[in-house]
Every structure is written in C-alpha cells, then in structure tokens.
Design a protein around this motif. Structure first.
Motif, short mmCIF file in Angstrom:
data_model
loop_
_atom_site.label_atom_id
_atom_site.label_comp_id
_atom_site.label_asym_id
_atom_site.label_seq_id
_atom_site.Cartn_x
_atom_site.Cartn_y
_atom_site.Cartn_z
N MET A 1 33.47 91.44 44.92
CA MET A 1 34.72 91.22 45.67
C MET A 1 35.30 89.73 45.17
N PRO A 2 36.79 89.39 44.97
CA PRO A 2 36.96 88.06 44.77
C PRO A 2 37.09 87.51 45.90
N LYS A 3 36.92 86.08 46.01
CA LYS A 3 36.89 85.25 46.99
C LYS A 3 38.48 84.76 47.28
N ILE A 4 38.96 85.16 48.42
CA ILE A 4 40.11 84.56 48.78
C ILE A 4 40.42 83.23 49.33
N TYR A 5 41.18 82.60 48.68
CA TYR A 5 41.15 80.98 48.89
C TYR A 5 42.57 80.88 49.78
N SER A 6 42.58 79.88 50.51
CA SER A 6 43.93 79.69 51.19
C SER A 6 44.92 79.02 50.52
N GLU A 7 46.21 79.05 50.86
CA GLU A 7 47.22 78.52 49.97
C GLU A 7 47.27 77.01 49.89
N ASP A 8 46.92 76.69 51.19
CA ASP A 8 46.51 74.83 51.67
C ASP A 8 45.47 74.47 50.36
N LEU A 9 44.63 75.01 50.41
CA LEU A 9 43.47 74.46 49.41
C LEU A 9 44.23 74.66 48.03
N ARG A 10 44.84 75.63 47.70
CA ARG A 10 45.44 76.01 46.42
C ARG A 10 46.30 74.72 45.94
N ARG A 11 47.08 74.41 46.83
CA ARG A 11 48.15 73.24 46.56
C ARG A 11 47.32 71.96 46.49
N LYS A 12 46.20 71.80 47.43
CA LYS A 12 45.41 70.39 47.00
C LYS A 12 44.76 70.62 45.72
N VAL A 13 44.37 71.67 45.16
CA VAL A 13 43.55 71.72 43.85
C VAL A 13 44.61 71.50 42.83
N MET A 14 45.99 71.98 43.08
CA MET A 14 46.95 71.86 41.95
C MET A 14 47.31 70.62 41.88
N GLU A 15 47.44 69.87 42.98
CA GLU A 15 47.89 68.48 42.78
C GLU A 15 47.05 67.56 42.25
N PHE A 16 45.64 67.83 42.64
CA PHE A 16 44.39 66.90 42.22
C PHE A 16 44.49 67.09 40.48
N TYR A 17 44.74 68.45 40.19
CA TYR A 17 44.67 68.74 38.75
C TYR A 17 45.90 68.20 37.92
N ARG A 18 47.14 68.18 38.66
CA ARG A 18 48.01 67.46 38.14
C ARG A 18 47.97 65.85 37.96
#
Length: 125
Positions: A1-18
């Motif tokens: 079962m895949p782990k569900i990540y919060s949308e807030d964490l997703r935004r932080k990760v994408m900002e860091f990646y950019r």
C-alpha cells in the motif's frame, strides 16, 4: 500500500527541488523515494496541482444495492447452493457481484448454511 503524503509536505518538497534542482539531494533531505518525487513532478506538470488524485473504484460492487428486491429474488428463485445465485443475480439485476457478497447478504437476511449430518459409524458418547 503506498504511503499517502500530505499536500503541505508535497509543496515543501517541490519548492526545495525547484531551488536546488537536484532530485537525489531533495529525496535524501525529505526521506522520500526518487520515484515518488518523479510522480509528483509529473502530477504537477499534468494537473498543475499536487493534490492526491481521487481513486476510482473499479471491479464489482462490494454490496448489493437493493436489499428488499434481493430478498424477494432469493425467496422466489430455486437454488441448491449460494454459488448458483451468482449468474442468476447478474441476469436479474444487471450488475455482477461476487460470491462472497451474496453469502454475506444472505447471512444479513438471516439465511444460514445447510447443515448436513453424516454418520461416522461411531457410537455417541
């Protein structure tokens, strides 16, 4: 079962990646898999957002929709085993359900399994 990540964490990760432009560094910093980051990047490119897409139920329904009509159907149909009802149900109601769903619904309606008594040849104690 895949782990569900919060949308807030997703935004932080994408900002860091950019800011960093480095996938491996981003994944180790946030302790996520590289494929997860790739999926989020693809999701953002396709939909423009990072929200978890709603999953669509596929396959057979897990319940019988109309219990009253199913009860009438069972009382008026001749069958010897519950597995005989599976194809008859599809013909009558227009959608298929599994054998387990039929068994559970029969149990819910108060129908029980047929008990067969077989002799063992031993005297009763």
């Amino acid at each position: 079962m895949p782990k569900i990540y919060s949308e807030d964490l997703r935004r932080k990760v994408m900002e860091f990646y950019r800011k960093s432009g480095h996938k491996s560094n981003t994944c180790t910093t946030f302790n996520i898999a590289r494929t997860t980051l790739d999926d989020w990047i693809l999701l953002e490119q396709q939909t423009g957002q990072l929200a978890q897409p709603k999953l669509v139920n596929v396959g057979r329904p897990s319940t019988i929709k109309d219990l009253a009509s199913f009860k009438v159907f069972v009382e008026n149909t001749k069958f010897s085993q519950a597995k005989d009802l599976v194809p008859l149900f599809k013909n009558q109601f227009g959608y298929a359900v599994s054998y387990d769903v039929i068994l559970a619904t029969l149990h819910k309606l108060g129908w029980t399994h047929k008990k067969r008594v077989s002799s063992t040849g031993r005297p009763v104690k």
